[in-house]
Design a protein around this motif. Structure first.
Motif, PDB file in Angstrom:
ATOM      1  N   LYS A  82       6.724 -10.945  -2.763  1.00  0.00           N
ATOM      2  CA  LYS A  82       5.378 -11.013  -2.183  1.00  0.00           C
ATOM      3  C   LYS A  82       5.018  -9.676  -1.540  1.00  0.00           C
ATOM      4  N   VAL A  83       6.054  -8.949  -1.078  1.00  0.00           N
ATOM      5  CA  VAL A  83       5.832  -7.621  -0.510  1.00  0.00           C
ATOM      6  C   VAL A  83       5.302  -6.686  -1.589  1.00  0.00           C
ATOM      7  N   GLU A  84       5.976  -6.697  -2.746  1.00  0.00           N
ATOM      8  CA  GLU A  84       5.553  -5.838  -3.853  1.00  0.00           C
ATOM      9  C   GLU A  84       4.107  -6.147  -4.256  1.00  0.00           C
ATOM     10  N   LYS A  85       3.829  -7.425  -4.413  1.00  0.00           N
ATOM     11  CA  LYS A  85       2.474  -7.836  -4.832  1.00  0.00           C
ATOM     12  C   LYS A  85       1.429  -7.372  -3.827  1.00  0.00           C
ATOM     13  N   THR A  86       1.746  -7.544  -2.574  1.00  0.00           N
ATOM     14  CA  THR A  86       0.794  -7.142  -1.530  1.00  0.00           C
ATOM     15  C   THR A  86       0.605  -5.630  -1.507  1.00  0.00           C
ATOM     16  N   LEU A  87       1.721  -4.880  -1.613  1.00  0.00           N
ATOM     17  CA  LEU A  87       1.626  -3.418  -1.591  1.00  0.00           C
ATOM     18  C   LEU A  87       0.774  -2.903  -2.749  1.00  0.00           C
ATOM     19  N   ARG A  88       0.982  -3.481  -3.920  1.00  0.00           N
ATOM     20  CA  ARG A  88       0.207  -3.041  -5.083  1.00  0.00           C
ATOM     21  C   ARG A  88      -1.278  -3.380  -4.903  1.00  0.00           C
ATOM     22  N   SER A  89      -1.528  -4.500  -4.257  1.00  0.00           N
ATOM     23  CA  SER A  89      -2.925  -4.929  -4.087  1.00  0.00           C
ATOM     24  C   SER A  89      -3.692  -4.064  -3.087  1.00  0.00           C
ATOM     25  N   ILE A  90      -2.960  -3.323  -2.233  1.00  0.00           N
ATOM     26  CA  ILE A  90      -3.642  -2.474  -1.244  1.00  0.00           C
ATOM     27  C   ILE A  90      -3.466  -0.988  -1.572  1.00  0.00           C
ATOM     28  N   ALA A  96       5.916   0.982  -4.312  1.00  0.00           N
ATOM     29  CA  ALA A  96       6.661  -0.132  -4.931  1.00  0.00           C
ATOM     30  C   ALA A  96       7.465   0.364  -6.126  1.00  0.00           C
ATOM     31  N   ASP A  97       6.865   1.250  -6.935  1.00  0.00           N
ATOM     32  CA  ASP A  97       7.576   1.809  -8.090  1.00  0.00           C
ATOM     33  C   ASP A  97       8.801   2.600  -7.641  1.00  0.00           C
ATOM     34  N   ASN A  98       8.658   3.369  -6.574  1.00  0.00           N
ATOM     35  CA  ASN A  98       9.781   4.156  -6.057  1.00  0.00           C
ATOM     36  C   ASN A  98      10.918   3.267  -5.574  1.00  0.00           C
ATOM     37  N   VAL A  99      10.573   2.138  -4.985  1.00  0.00           N
ATOM     38  CA  VAL A  99      11.599   1.193  -4.537  1.00  0.00           C
ATOM     39  C   VAL A  99      12.414   0.698  -5.722  1.00  0.00           C
ATOM     40  N   ALA A 178       8.931  -2.128   3.542  1.00  0.00           N
ATOM     41  CA  ALA A 178       9.034  -3.234   4.494  1.00  0.00           C
ATOM     42  C   ALA A 178       8.181  -2.965   5.729  1.00  0.00           C
ATOM     43  N   ALA A 179       8.213  -1.709   6.198  1.00  0.00           N
ATOM     44  CA  ALA A 179       7.431  -1.369   7.382  1.00  0.00           C
ATOM     45  C   ALA A 179       5.934  -1.507   7.108  1.00  0.00           C
ATOM     46  N   ALA A 180       5.511  -1.049   5.915  1.00  0.00           N
ATOM     47  CA  ALA A 180       4.093  -1.156   5.558  1.00  0.00           C
ATOM     48  C   ALA A 180       3.669  -2.619   5.472  1.00  0.00           C
ATOM     49  N   TYR A 181       4.557  -3.432   4.901  1.00  0.00           N
ATOM     50  CA  TYR A 181       4.238  -4.858   4.763  1.00  0.00           C
ATOM     51  C   TYR A 181       4.223  -5.549   6.121  1.00  0.00           C
ATOM     52  N   ASN A 182       5.207  -5.215   6.954  1.00  0.00           N
ATOM     53  CA  ASN A 182       5.324  -5.871   8.255  1.00  0.00           C
ATOM     54  C   ASN A 182       4.155  -5.560   9.188  1.00  0.00           C
ATOM     55  N   LYS A 183       3.423  -4.487   8.872  1.00  0.00           N
ATOM     56  CA  LYS A 183       2.258  -4.133   9.686  1.00  0.00           C
ATOM     57  C   LYS A 183       1.027  -4.978   9.350  1.00  0.00           C
ATOM     58  N   ILE A 184       1.088  -5.660   8.204  1.00  0.00           N
ATOM     59  CA  ILE A 184      -0.059  -6.473   7.797  1.00  0.00           C
ATOM     60  C   ILE A 184      -0.156  -7.684   8.727  1.00  0.00           C
ATOM     61  N   PRO A 185      -1.302  -7.942   9.279  1.00  0.00           N
ATOM     62  CA  PRO A 185      -1.438  -9.053  10.237  1.00  0.00           C
ATOM     63  C   PRO A 185      -1.074 -10.412   9.620  1.00  0.00           C
ATOM     64  N   ILE A 190       9.959  -9.138   7.069  1.00  0.00           N
ATOM     65  CA  ILE A 190      11.125  -9.156   6.184  1.00  0.00           C
ATOM     66  C   ILE A 190      12.159  -8.157   6.676  1.00  0.00           C
ATOM     67  N   ASN A 191      13.407  -8.397   6.302  1.00  0.00           N
ATOM     68  CA  ASN A 191      14.523  -7.527   6.667  1.00  0.00           C
ATOM     69  C   ASN A 191      14.542  -6.311   5.736  1.00  0.00           C
ATOM     70  N   PRO A 192      14.544  -5.112   6.272  1.00  0.00           N
ATOM     71  CA  PRO A 192      14.522  -3.928   5.414  1.00  0.00           C
ATOM     72  C   PRO A 192      15.876  -3.569   4.809  1.00  0.00           C
ATOM     73  N   ASP A 193      16.949  -4.277   5.159  1.00  0.00           N
ATOM     74  CA  ASP A 193      18.291  -3.977   4.641  1.00  0.00           C
ATOM     75  C   ASP A 193      18.507  -4.677   3.300  1.00  0.00           C
ATOM     76  N   ILE A 194      18.788  -3.907   2.261  1.00  0.00           N
ATOM     77  CA  ILE A 194      18.957  -4.497   0.913  1.00  0.00           C
ATOM     78  C   ILE A 194      20.314  -4.188   0.285  1.00  0.00           C
ATOM     79  N   THR A 195      21.255  -3.692   1.068  1.00  0.00           N
ATOM     80  CA  THR A 195      22.557  -3.291   0.521  1.00  0.00           C
ATOM     81  C   THR A 195      23.271  -4.443  -0.183  1.00  0.00           C
ATOM     82  N   ASP A 196      23.378  -5.596   0.473  1.00  0.00           N
ATOM     83  CA  ASP A 196      24.085  -6.735  -0.122  1.00  0.00           C
ATOM     84  C   ASP A 196      23.402  -7.187  -1.413  1.00  0.00           C
TER      85      ASP A 196
END
Length: 241
Positions: A82-90, A96-99, A178-185, A190-196
């Motif tokens: 949902k983060v990816e979808k939202t980022l692309r929509s704004i 998102a591609d870089n991620v 994650a930071a950009a998404y978390n700023k959306i009201p 979401i947790n920005p850690d994706i190592t696992d």
């Protein structure tokens, strides 16, 4: 119904013909070389597994080994799609591609360390392990590796993945996303850690490719590139369930 049967008939005929071909080759191979000894079965299967795991590791550790392979390509975690979808929509599609690219680059980097782990697991196989794998299910070797190497792969991969994520910028890109998404009201943070997540997806990708290689050598005569492999897998063809 007749049309469906007519369409199905060539497939059944091809399958039957393929099985007949394998059986015929198996009979010829056994007549030529005789039944393999336990030592030959052990050496032959280990040779096949070392080739298969090595090929899988090498393929995935190249540039685009994960990224250009749709079957194992690592995407946003399910909970973050949902983060990816939202980022692309704004208008943040590039972020998102870089991620996505950086997650796959990290997995490709980590895959370089897989081969020695598989080689060590192969060396530790007993005669009973080898026999069970040879005459077992089509994915018996893959399942063996899952049982015996997953924990070691995970503990070995995780620090490499972490370093790789930092090196290729995945930590920054995903953190930025994650930071950009978390700023959306009103959105759930979401947790920005994706190592696992990337570690597990890298391991899953390895096992997917190993399963393909295992099936290939069990079913494809041309994959049996040495007399020992031909002898051992001719015995497999003759005795498979």
């Amino acid at each position: 119904m007749k049309k469906a049967l007519l369409l199905l008939f060539p497939i059944l005929l091809f399958t039957a013909t393929s099985c007949d071909t394998l059986n015929q080759v198996a009979q010829t191979t056994i007549q030529q070389y005789g039944n393999p000894t336990n030592l030959e079965i052990s050496n032959g299967l280990k040779q096949a597994l070392e080739i298969g795991t090595g090929k899988s590791s090498d393929q995935l550790s190249t540039v685009d080994g994960f990224f250009a392979n749709a079957a194992v390509k690592i995407l946003f975690p399910p909970e973050a799609q949902k983060v990816e979808k939202t980022l692309r929509s704004i208008g943040l599609g590039k972020l998102a591609d870089n991620v996505v690219l950086s997650l796959n680059r990290a997995a490709e980097d980590a895959a370089k360390g897989a081969k020695p782990i598989f080689v060590n697991a192969i060396k530790q196989m007993t005669i009973q392990d080898v026999t069970n794998i040879l005459l077992g299910n089509q994915d018996a070797a893959t399942q063996y590796f899952k049982r015996t190497t997953t924990l070691q792969l995970s503990s070995s991969f995780k620090p490499v993945i972490q370093n790789s994520l930092n090196k290729v910028g995945a930590t920054k890109y995903y953190g930025d996303a994650a930071a950009a998404y978390n700023k959306i009201p009103l959105v759930s943070k979401i947790n920005p850690d994706i190592t696992d997540y990337v570690t597990q997806k890298a391991i899953d990708g390895l096992f997917y490719e190993i399963a393909k290689e295992e099936l290939n050598i069990r079913q494809n005569l041309s994959a049996r590139t040495t007399p020992l492999l031909q002898k051992v897998f001719g015995y497999y063809d003759k005795n498979k369930r």
